[in-house]
Design a protein around this motif. Sequence first.
Motif, PDB file in Angstrom:
ATOM      1  N   MET A 493       0.938  -1.176  -0.006  1.00 27.74           N
ATOM      2  CA  MET A 493       0.045   0.015   0.098  1.00 27.74           C
ATOM      3  C   MET A 493       0.839   1.310   0.028  1.00 27.74           C
ATOM      4  N   PRO A 494       0.722   2.116  -1.118  1.00 28.01           N
ATOM      5  CA  PRO A 494       1.497   3.458  -1.097  1.00 28.01           C
ATOM      6  C   PRO A 494       1.016   4.455   0.186  1.00 28.01           C
ATOM      7  N   PRO A 495       2.101   5.108   0.602  1.00 29.24           N
ATOM      8  CA  PRO A 495       1.577   6.118   1.719  1.00 29.24           C
ATOM      9  C   PRO A 495       0.882   7.201   0.985  1.00 29.24           C
ATOM     10  N   LEU A 496       0.179   8.128   1.594  1.00 31.15           N
ATOM     11  CA  LEU A 496      -0.486   9.305   1.245  1.00 31.15           C
ATOM     12  C   LEU A 496       0.495  10.093   0.702  1.00 31.15           C
ATOM     13  N   ARG A 497       1.558  10.380   1.196  1.00 32.95           N
ATOM     14  CA  ARG A 497       2.768  11.305   0.512  1.00 32.95           C
ATOM     15  C   ARG A 497       3.122  11.270  -0.691  1.00 32.95           C
ATOM     16  N   GLU A 498       2.970   9.545  -1.077  1.00 34.67           N
ATOM     17  CA  GLU A 498       3.198   9.489  -2.588  1.00 34.67           C
ATOM     18  C   GLU A 498       2.165   9.371  -3.465  1.00 34.67           C
TER      19      GLU A 498
END
Length: 668
Positions: A493-498
């Motif tokens: 799961m990609p973090p929100l900053r990405e």
Amino acid sequence: MSSYAIGAHLVWENGERPAFPLVKVITSLGRNEANDILLDDPKISSFHGNILNREDGFHLLDLKSRNGTLVNGSPITACALHDGDRIAFGDIMLRFQSQSPFPKALIPLARLNQKIQTIAFQSPALRKEADEILREVEHHQEFLKGLVEVVSDLAESSTLTHFADKLAALLTRKLECRSVTLSAEKPAALPKNPALEIVPWDPALAVETKSSAGSGGRLVRCVRAESGWSVQTAFDPGREAGWLAFTAQGAATEPREDVRDLLDLALLFGSVLWRNLQEIDSLHRRETGRLLDEKDRESRHRIESLERRNQELDEFLKQMRNQLVFAEGGPMERVQALARKLASVDLPVLITGETGTGKTYIAKLIHHASARAAKPFVVVDCSTLPANLIESELFGHEKGAFTGAMARKTGKVEACAGGTLFLDEIGDLPLELQGKLLRLVQEGRFERLGGNEVMQVDARIVAATHYDLDERVKTGRFRQDLYYRLHVLPLLMPPLRERTEDIPVLARHFIQKHFGNTAWIFTSDALVAIRNHAWPGNVRELENKLQRAWLFHSGDAISAGDLGLDSPSGNGTSQSVFTAAPSGAASSSHHSAHMASPAVTATAAGAASAGKTLEQYREEYESELLRNCLRQFKGNITRCAEHLQISRNTCKSMLRKYKLVQDDEDEA
């Protein structure tokens, strides 16, 4: 998806077929036409095996085929593939090559439609035809996307009156008409107290519908009138209820062919939904009557079962709607596409990523997209249960297994038979229980705590963690054999900053979820702070910040301070209207105009400079939030708990903690 290897392919040893590119995450092989690679040999099973495209390379998996699979002459169940490996499926011999001869320009096309690309690669003469098919598929995809939105909206109807209102709203929106009326061949079939105007049934319409409608029992008819086009939509819900007609008056133009097709399919779904709502209403009245008259325990159990099933269906519909929460073309759209692919393979899935990135949401998506969707989805949070209770929670216990075990208890594993067991934060599972979990994953067997009976259960395991399990294996805090069993189908799961393009879309979703279709005005400093914040808490932090703003803001505009973010330099006087769009509209990429930006920098918490601890700020926030919620719902604790999405006992305990209710009070 960019981390996955691309470019490998399979070569037929006898050269009878061109090489096949391996560009999908999961490539299936077998005799059934549904496979990506068709192997026409009677010794080969219908679904013989899969080739998995993982981060660490390509792996071959035999799906318990009848005659097995050989790699370099040795039978295998699962193994990694290396350049030059010879694979035998029956009498067919293939060779794996890690370097593809195909131009890179063809790789994206192969990802769009694997089978169409097979045609394109095998026969250059058919490439033009394949391109035309792709364009036609794209057109149908747009039509189906609109159909899913329409059907999802209609499916939210809980009563016949609610459904009639939604269908009327659909006609008004699609046909741009002035009004919609309702009529019925048998007036008794109409819902009680409808909001629509009821007009007499047109006998001529009855003759035309029964003579012109197809086997699906529905009709869309357009008539030119002085006041504009009149569009009559009629369908037969069956069960001798007679025909129902919704008539749209005053449409400016005749509906296009694609709009007619959309309405025709919506009516097909509507006729089934109408019949189901009638059945549910009838069943509810019948069962409620029995419960009141006889106080029958069995009837009460059946009603509770129906309610649980309705909750499961509601959750499924929420998952469908939430598919449009993320910006189009972003990383999360690719994650969701991968999750649906993994759902089709009944193997363990390991979801990794930072806290708050939406691992639970993806686990539910995998469950609802799988063949187990009708069965239970059971969650066990390994991080919140004490070590001495988690075994009982997972596997259940026998009477007398420990002090206080007054009766046998069914565990979560047994409760999810046929469904999906979601082990959240699996990295926190005590080491002494990991061996028992390994047995469950490998054999589907377990024993209740304090019991000797070996239980068998069919459940799919989906696990999630924010830890680096590979590192925990090296330090001895996680079993290596269990890690390999869970790490069959990994998903990161990609973090929100990405994925900053998702921030404005998610923000609109949360505003609509908690506060309805409300227009929020953000100052320019708030917009810059949102764009520049590092979001270490990811999606969960974003939702909490918006709830904080609702609690603390005053006046007409939301500032960076209201959100609990550092205010950037500048006067912050300019404002921007931020409106919660209706469900589905938030997916458009143009909504990200004010906030979507690749610039992401870490910011310090402004609260830290005030000299208070994080715990003090948290308690102040919680007490103020509870006080406002209690005031909003006039002291009703049950409604407060539902609004805050916590249990009633937890809500009451927190109210007592902050002395907002008396210990001896018994509130609603």
